[in-house]
Design an enzyme around this catalytic site. Structure first.
Site, short mmCIF file in Angstrom:
data_model
loop_
_atom_site.label_atom_id
_atom_site.label_comp_id
_atom_site.label_asym_id
_atom_site.label_seq_id
_atom_site.Cartn_x
_atom_site.Cartn_y
_atom_site.Cartn_z
N SER A 128 62.48 85.40 67.56
CA SER A 128 62.65 84.99 66.45
C SER A 128 63.66 83.92 66.36
O SER A 128 63.77 83.53 65.34
CB SER A 128 63.75 86.38 65.87
N LYS A 165 62.29 92.47 56.66
CA LYS A 165 61.57 90.90 56.18
C LYS A 165 60.67 90.74 55.60
O LYS A 165 61.06 90.19 54.78
CB LYS A 165 61.28 90.20 58.09
N HIS A 188 58.80 90.45 63.42
CA HIS A 188 58.44 89.63 62.41
C HIS A 188 56.56 89.71 62.66
O HIS A 188 56.23 87.97 62.24
CB HIS A 188 58.78 87.74 63.41
#
Length: 404
Positions: free
Chosen positions: A180, A243, A208
């Site tokens: 990240s 996300k 992610h």
């Protein structure tokens, strides 16, 4: 000393070291245009990689889901499980190529719950030193023997796996798929091979990676799928819904036995109020949009390439990252804060990341790109960066070479 006096002293020390954090107040989710404390900005700090946090289908689905109630009213096992949760879990299992999935209230809860349910005293957990805090804390609380290896160093991992084997018990290897703060991908194929050789279980955090990368067959499954790894090689797969999916919450995907086991033993699932039905509905819509619209991922990749070309032309010290996370390593905290403030004055919101989030001497601007950014916005940020950085680089933690 009183509690207040001790807290004041510690806060003063943090301010003096330039590490004090301040909350930002946004009027709405960045799209990527944002209004921060009454000022119009363009956000390059969001993890909304596909722009789904403001997608009309996702918002409409959340609004419809709210008809089921504002909240789940209890934990999933007591009184908080809805049909929309089942639909979301089925969609996540299919999207990741797993037999089943289980939703959690947050990524932190998913990692903590899965790790502490799977291993304990007498077992070992082997972790990358740059793992997310939720993996680190899960390792600590599991009471297993915690072994760490240098970032993405497969030789060091092999040595720790050999050490774990001598201790007996089960061994879990936990890594981020995409890191990240650096934006780089773990060498998952090599890690999976080492796990096979040492009879260890591999857990990959796809916070992610989910939604923005994958394989031809599983285009949104994440970095493990992109590395050609399936459920056999990565039996424990975690992903977040806050996300690329633009919502909130998280999930663990794997075999039906794994999911049934977590329902029985993952304390962060058992003893937490269930995910609000509106969030589940929004996340389900987001998963469907990301699967139906591959052009969003292509637009994101085009924006990443555009940004990196422009940064290379301007000699900006980017880290080597092909993900939406594009760190600009500056080294010293004061420089990072100064440059971030200058960018803000020019209308750009960029994350200034300092210790203890990253190691000392590696303070950075964490620039994140979205499919929603325009080429003009990216060019304007690059120009502002070039101006703000002129004469300010302090050279600590010297940046890696940038490549388009």
């Amino acid at each position: 000393m009183t509690l207040r006096a001790i807290l004041q002293a510690r806060l003063t020390e943090r301010r003096e070291r330039g590490l004090y954090r301040r909350l930002k107040t946004l009027e709405a989710a960045p799209s990527p245009g944002a209004v921060l404390d009454g000022r119009p900005m363009v956000a390059f700090s969001s993890n909304d990689y596909l722009g789904l946090a403001t997608h009309p289908e996702v918002i409409a689905a959340q609004q419809e889901g709210a008809r089921l109630g504002a909240g789940a009213t209890a934990s999933h096992l007591v009184n908080g499980h809805f049909g929309i949760h089942e639909q979301l879990q089925d969609a996540l299992a299919a999207a990741t190529g797993r037999e089943a999935a289980l939703v959690f209230s947050s990524g932190y809860a998913a990692n903590m719950g899965a790790i502490c349910a799977l291993i304990g005293r007498g077992d070992s957990i082997v972790s990358d030193k740059l793992n997310h805090a939720s993996l680190i804390d899960g390792a600590r609380l599991s009471r297993a023997e915690s072994l760490r290896f240098a970032h993405s160093d497969t030789g060091a991992l092999a040595r720790q796996l050999a050490r774990a084997a001598t201790a007996g018990g089960n061994t879990l290897v936990a890594v981020d798929g995409v890191y990240s703060m650096d934006g780089d991908c773990a060498p998952l194929a090599e890690i999976a091979q080492l796990c096979r050789e040492h009879d260890a279980w591999l857990m990959v955090d796809e916070a992610h990676g989910f939604g923005v990368m994958g394989s031809e067959a599983l285009p949104v499954a994440g970095s493990a799928a992109a590395a050609g790894l399936g459920e056999e090689e990565v039996p424990v797969l975690m992903g977040t819904l806050g996300k690329a999916a633009g919502n909130a919450g998280a999930f663990v995907a794997g075999s039906r036995e794994l999911i049934d086991y977590l329902v029985q033993f993952a304390r962060t699932y058992i003893y937490t109020t269930g995910m609000p039905p509106a969030v589940a509905a929004g996340a389900l819509a987001a998963v469907r949009v990301m699967q139906r619209k591959p052009e969003l991922r292509q637009c994101l990749q085009d924006n990443i390439a555009h940004f990196r070309r422009g940064a290379a032309e301007r000699g900006l010290p980017l880290c080597d990252s092909a993900s939406p996370i594009q760190p600009l390593l500056l080294g010293c905290e004061q420089t990072v804060m100064s440059v971030a403030a200058e960018l803000a004055s020019r209308g750009f919101l960029v994350g200034a990341i300092r210790p203890p989030t990253v190691p000392a001497g590696t303070a950075r601007l964490r620039i994140t790109l979205s499919a929603a950014h325009t080429a003009a916005q990216i060019d304007a940020l690059l120009d502002a960066l070039g101006t703000a950085l002129t004469g300010t680089l302090c050279g600590e933690g010297a940046a890696r070479e940038v490549s388009p």
